[in-house]
Write an enzyme that holds these catalytic residues in place. Structure first.
Site, mmCIF file in Angstrom:
data_model
loop_
_atom_site.group_PDB
_atom_site.id
_atom_site.type_symbol
_atom_site.label_atom_id
_atom_site.label_comp_id
_atom_site.label_asym_id
_atom_site.label_seq_id
_atom_site.Cartn_x
_atom_site.Cartn_y
_atom_site.Cartn_z
ATOM 1 N N TRP A 201 0.950 -1.210 -0.010
ATOM 2 C CA TRP A 201 0.050 0.186 0.056
ATOM 3 C C TRP A 201 0.977 1.396 -0.147
ATOM 4 O O TRP A 201 0.503 2.269 -0.682
ATOM 5 C CB TRP A 201 -0.838 0.060 1.232
ATOM 6 C CG TRP A 201 -2.247 -0.738 0.719
ATOM 7 C CD1 TRP A 201 -2.737 -2.107 1.289
ATOM 8 C CD2 TRP A 201 -3.250 0.115 0.235
ATOM 9 N NE1 TRP A 201 -3.923 -2.329 0.576
ATOM 10 C CE2 TRP A 201 -4.413 -0.965 0.159
ATOM 11 C CE3 TRP A 201 -3.631 1.300 -0.326
ATOM 12 C CZ2 TRP A 201 -5.804 -0.703 -0.325
ATOM 13 C CZ3 TRP A 201 -4.720 1.480 -0.918
ATOM 14 C CH2 TRP A 201 -5.949 0.253 -0.856
ATOM 15 N N PHE A 204 1.582 1.573 -3.536
ATOM 16 C CA PHE A 204 0.705 2.036 -4.272
ATOM 17 C C PHE A 204 0.168 3.531 -4.205
ATOM 18 O O PHE A 204 0.035 4.008 -5.051
ATOM 19 C CB PHE A 204 -0.446 1.146 -3.610
ATOM 20 C CG PHE A 204 -1.726 0.859 -4.499
ATOM 21 C CD1 PHE A 204 -1.721 0.841 -5.798
ATOM 22 C CD2 PHE A 204 -2.878 1.015 -4.162
ATOM 23 C CE1 PHE A 204 -2.933 0.870 -6.682
ATOM 24 C CE2 PHE A 204 -4.096 0.898 -4.809
ATOM 25 C CZ PHE A 204 -3.914 1.004 -6.199
ATOM 26 N N LYS A 205 0.340 3.975 -2.883
ATOM 27 C CA LYS A 205 0.004 5.350 -2.888
ATOM 28 C C LYS A 205 1.095 6.120 -3.502
ATOM 29 O O LYS A 205 0.690 7.610 -4.100
ATOM 30 C CB LYS A 205 0.138 5.972 -1.382
ATOM 31 C CG LYS A 205 -1.252 5.162 -0.681
ATOM 32 C CD LYS A 205 -1.413 5.812 0.604
ATOM 33 C CE LYS A 205 -0.603 5.054 1.857
ATOM 34 N NZ LYS A 205 -0.875 5.348 3.302
ATOM 35 N N THR A 206 2.315 5.932 -3.330
ATOM 36 C CA THR A 206 3.512 6.791 -4.129
ATOM 37 C C THR A 206 3.203 6.731 -5.675
ATOM 38 O O THR A 206 3.522 7.940 -6.257
ATOM 39 C CB THR A 206 4.688 6.311 -3.841
ATOM 40 O OG1 THR A 206 4.975 5.017 -4.532
ATOM 41 C CG2 THR A 206 5.198 6.045 -2.179
ATOM 42 N N HIS A 290 -11.004 10.868 -0.122
ATOM 43 C CA HIS A 290 -10.141 10.176 0.543
ATOM 44 C C HIS A 290 -10.666 9.986 1.773
ATOM 45 O O HIS A 290 -10.913 10.910 2.663
ATOM 46 C CB HIS A 290 -8.846 10.541 0.539
ATOM 47 C CG HIS A 290 -7.853 9.552 0.412
ATOM 48 N ND1 HIS A 290 -7.385 8.840 1.593
ATOM 49 C CD2 HIS A 290 -6.986 8.770 -0.374
ATOM 50 C CE1 HIS A 290 -6.430 7.931 1.545
ATOM 51 N NE2 HIS A 290 -6.303 7.840 0.238
ATOM 52 N N GLU A 356 -13.010 -4.166 2.115
ATOM 53 C CA GLU A 356 -11.711 -4.473 1.604
ATOM 54 C C GLU A 356 -10.541 -4.945 2.477
ATOM 55 O O GLU A 356 -9.714 -3.960 2.664
ATOM 56 C CB GLU A 356 -11.296 -3.446 0.453
ATOM 57 C CG GLU A 356 -10.245 -3.889 -0.507
ATOM 58 C CD GLU A 356 -9.650 -2.771 -1.127
ATOM 59 O OE1 GLU A 356 -8.762 -2.779 -2.102
ATOM 60 O OE2 GLU A 356 -10.350 -1.559 -1.267
ATOM 61 N N HIS A 381 -15.636 -4.223 -4.191
ATOM 62 C CA HIS A 381 -14.820 -5.172 -3.674
ATOM 63 C C HIS A 381 -15.601 -6.110 -2.576
ATOM 64 O O HIS A 381 -15.939 -7.209 -3.196
ATOM 65 C CB HIS A 381 -13.662 -4.903 -2.786
ATOM 66 C CG HIS A 381 -12.457 -4.115 -3.432
ATOM 67 N ND1 HIS A 381 -11.932 -4.770 -4.336
ATOM 68 C CD2 HIS A 381 -12.109 -2.601 -3.521
ATOM 69 C CE1 HIS A 381 -10.868 -3.601 -5.150
ATOM 70 N NE2 HIS A 381 -11.306 -2.601 -4.602
ATOM 71 N N ASP A 438 -10.180 -2.256 -11.242
ATOM 72 C CA ASP A 438 -10.042 -1.365 -10.094
ATOM 73 C C ASP A 438 -8.654 -0.106 -10.866
ATOM 74 O O ASP A 438 -9.131 0.672 -11.189
ATOM 75 C CB ASP A 438 -9.229 -2.132 -8.770
ATOM 76 C CG ASP A 438 -9.301 -1.566 -7.621
ATOM 77 O OD1 ASP A 438 -9.937 -0.145 -7.584
ATOM 78 O OD2 ASP A 438 -8.579 -1.993 -6.774
#
Length: 510
Positions: A201, A204-206, A290, A356, A381, A438
Site C-alpha cells: 500500500w 501503491f500510494k506513491t 479520501h 476490502e 470489493h 480497479d
C-alpha cells in the site's frame, strides 16, 4: 433340496435392490449437481443452440488448460499476477476472453485506467516537463512555463527540466524503465518486494502521488481520458463508471481549473470518442474523496457531490470514499456527513468501497454493515462479505451487487491463490456481482480481460461456463448507473456484439 431354488431368487432380489439403490444414489447425485449448476452465476440462463456449441468449444479449451495445470503444477490464478501475466497471454481461453463483449467496467479509478508506459513515453516527453524529488525520495512532476518557482527544501528538491536531464544521461532507456517501475507495482519477486500489506500500500500510494502532476496537466488530462476509453474499448468494454477525485487540473501558465471544468472535459472527450468508436455507450463519474480526511472535510465533499450531481445529472452518478480501509476512517465515523443528503431529501447514490479487508471484526470489516444501512447502490470489493451472513442475506434481498476485482485483491495481498477468493463462494451461490479491474495500469494490466480470466478460471473453476460469462456481462449493464432507457440501448448494443462473438467462437480458429 427343495430350499435351493430360493437362493438365486434372494440373490437376484439383493442385486436388484443394490441396482436400484445405486441408481437412486446416481439420480440424487445428478440432482444435486444440477441444483448447484442452477444456483451459480448464470445458472438460470438458457443458451441458444449456437451458444451451446460455442460453450462446448470454450469448455474443452478450459478443461485442457486445467488438465495441463494439474500435470505441471502451474496454474495462473494460483500464481501472483505479476508472475502469471505472461502465462495468461499465451492461453487460448484468455485470447477468447479478450474478444468477448464484456459490457461495462463499473469499478475503475481514473488515474489507474491508462497504461503507465504511455505516461512515460508520451507525457514525460512533452515540452516544459519538470521533476523534483521529495526528502523521502518520491518523484513529483510539473509542467510550467516560465519555470516553476523553487519549492521549499522540506517539500522537494529544485525543479529539473526533464528534457535537459535526459540529454545528459548515458542511458535514457534505463531512466525511462526506472520511471515505469516508479509508476507501477510490477516487480519480478512480488512476495519479497512486498512482504506485507503495509509495504504494497505504501508503494501503491506513491504511484498516484508521482503521476498526479502529469495527469492533471490539462493537455495530458484530455489525452489521458481518451486513451483510457480507447484501451477499454479495444478490450470490448463499451461503458465505464470511473471513481474520480477531480483533483485541480492546471495549465502551463499555472492557471487552475474548477471541478466543473473537469467534469465537462470528461463529457466532451467521451462525446468526441463516441464519434469514431461505433457502439461506445459513454462514461459516468462517481465523485470520490479520501477516507483519511476529517469528518468536516467529508461533509464538504458530500455537499459538493450533491451540487455536481444537480449540475451534471447525466454525468455524475454518485459518491464514494476511497483509500485503504484498514487505516482510514470507517463509514460509521462519517455517518453524520453521509446522512446529509437524506436529511435534506436529496437523492445522492452511494457506491461505497466496503469490506476490502481480511481483518474480521474491525471497523473496516464492519463498513459492510454501514454500506448496507446507507443503501449503497453497489459495494466495491466486498471481500469480507462471506463473513457477514446477515449482511449477505439482506444485501442479496436488496439486490446490491459486488464489484469484484480479483487481481487488485491479490496484488494488495488479501488473497494469494485466487481459487480461495471469497467471491468463489458468492459466484457458486449466484450472488449478484460484476467483474472489474480497479487500477489495471498500476498492476501492469489493461482493460478487463485479465480479471475476467482470473474470475473464469480461478473463482469459477470448471463449473463456470459461457452462461457465467454472459451473466457477468449482462450484470454490468443491469447494475450500472445508466437510466432504464440507456440500459435498454446498451443491452441491445451488447447483444449484437455478443451474437457476433458467439458465431466466431463456434467457427473456431481459421
Amino acid at each position: 433340496m427343495s430350499g435351493w431354488p430360493v437362493l438365486p431368487a434372494l440373490l437376484l432380489a439383493v442385486a436388484m435392490s443394490s441396482f436400484h439403490s445405486a441408481t437412486s444414489r446416481d439420480e440424487e447425485r445428478n440432482r444435486l449437481l444440477m441444483r448447484e449448476k442452477m444456483m451459480q452465476v448464470g445458472g438460470q440462463l438458457v443458451l441458444q443452440e449456437e451458444e451451446e456449441r460455442a460453450n462446448g468449444r470454450l469448455q474443452a479449451l478450459k478443461e485442457a488448460e486445467m488438465q495441463e495445470a494439474k500435470r505441471t503444477g502451474i496454474f495462473p490464478p494460483s500464481l501472483h499476477f505479476f508472475q502469471a501475466k505472461g502465462l495468461m497471454e499465451k492461453s487460448a481461453v484468455f485470447n477468447i476472453l479478450k474478444k468477448m463483449p464484456k459490457g461495462a467496467a463499473l469499478h475503475v479509478h481514473d488515474f489507474g485506467m491508462v497504461s503507465m508506459d504511455w505516461l512515460v513515453k508520451n507525457a514525460t516527453y512533452r515540452p516544459y516537463c519538470y521533476f523534483c524529488l521529495t526528502p523521502k525520495g518520491a518523484t513529483q512532476f510539473k509542467f510550467a512555463h516560465p519555470p516553476p518557482p523553487t519549492p521549499k527544501q522540506e517539500e522537494c528538491s529544485e525543479w529539473v527540466l526533464l528534457e535537459k536531464f535526459r540529454k545528459g544521461l548515458p542511458n535514457v532507456t534505463e531512466f525511462d524503465n526506472s520511471l515505469l517501475r516508479t509508476f507501477t507495482l510490477m516487480t519480478e519477486n512480488p512476495q519479497e518486494t512486498y512482504a506485507n500489506q503495509d509495504m504494497v500500500w505504501k508503494k501503491f500510494k506513491t504511484i498516484f502521488f508521482a503521476i498526479s502532476g502529469l495527469v492533471n496537466y490539462a493537455p495530458v488530462f484530455r489525452d489521458f481520458i481518451f486513451l483510457g476509453l480507447e484501451e477499454f474499448y479495444q478490450d470490448q468494454v463499451l461503458y465505464l463508471e470511473l471513481r474520480a477525485m477531480l483533483y485541480p487540473v492546471y495549465e502551463l501558465n499555472g492557471m487552475v481549473h474548477s471541478r466543473e471544468w473537469s467534469v465537462r472535459t470528461y463529457e466532451e472527450v467521451a462525446r468526441t470518442f463516441a464519434k469514431t468508436h461505433p457502439g461506445f455507450i459513454g462514461i459516468k463519474l462517481i465523485y470520490s474523496d479520501h477516507r483519511s480526511k476529517d469528518v468536516s472535510l467529508i461533509k464538504e465533499s458530500v455537499q459538493r457531490a450533491m451540487e455536481l450531481r444537480a449540475k451534471f445529472p447525466q454525468m455524475v452518478a454518485g459518491f464514494d470514499l476511497v483509500g485503504r480501509e484498514d487505516t482510514g476512517h470507517s463509514l460509521y465515523d462519517y455517518k453524520e456527513a453521509l446522512m446529509i443528503p437524506a436529511s435534506r431529501g436529496v437523492k445522492l447514490p452511494y457506491f461505497f468501497h466496503a469490506g476490502e479487508t481480511d481483518w474480521q471484526g474491525t471497523s473496516a470489516d464492519r463498513n459492510l454493515l454501514d454500506a448496507l444501512i446507507l443503501n449503497s447502490t453497489r459495494i466495491g470489493h466486498g471481500f469480507a462479505l462471506s463473513k457477514h451472513p446477515a449482511v449477505w442475506a439482506d444485501a442479496w434481498r436488496k439486490d446490491i451487487p459486488l464489484e469484484v476485482c480479483p487481481i487488485s485483491n491479490q496484488v494488495l495481498k488479501l488473497v494469494s491463490d485466487l481459487r480461495n477468493h471469497p467471491a468463489a463462494v458468492l459466484m457458486a451461490t449466484g450472488y449478484p456481482m460484476v467483474i472489474s479491474s480497479d487500477d489495471p495500469a498500476a498492476f501492469g494490466a489493461k482493460g478487463l480481460s485479465y480479471d475476467f480470466y482470473e474470475a473464469f478460471m480461478g473463482l469459477g473453476g470448471l463449473t463456470a461456463d459461457l452462461r457465467t460469462l454472459k451473466q457477468l456481462a449482462m450484470n454490468s449493464i443491469r447494475y450500472s448507473a445508466l437510466s432504464e432507457t440507456e440500459k435498454k440501448v446498451a443491452m441491445e448494443t451488447w447483444e449484437e456484439r455478443w451474437h457476433r462473438f458467439v458465431a466466431e467462437l463456434t467457427r473456431g480458429p481459421k
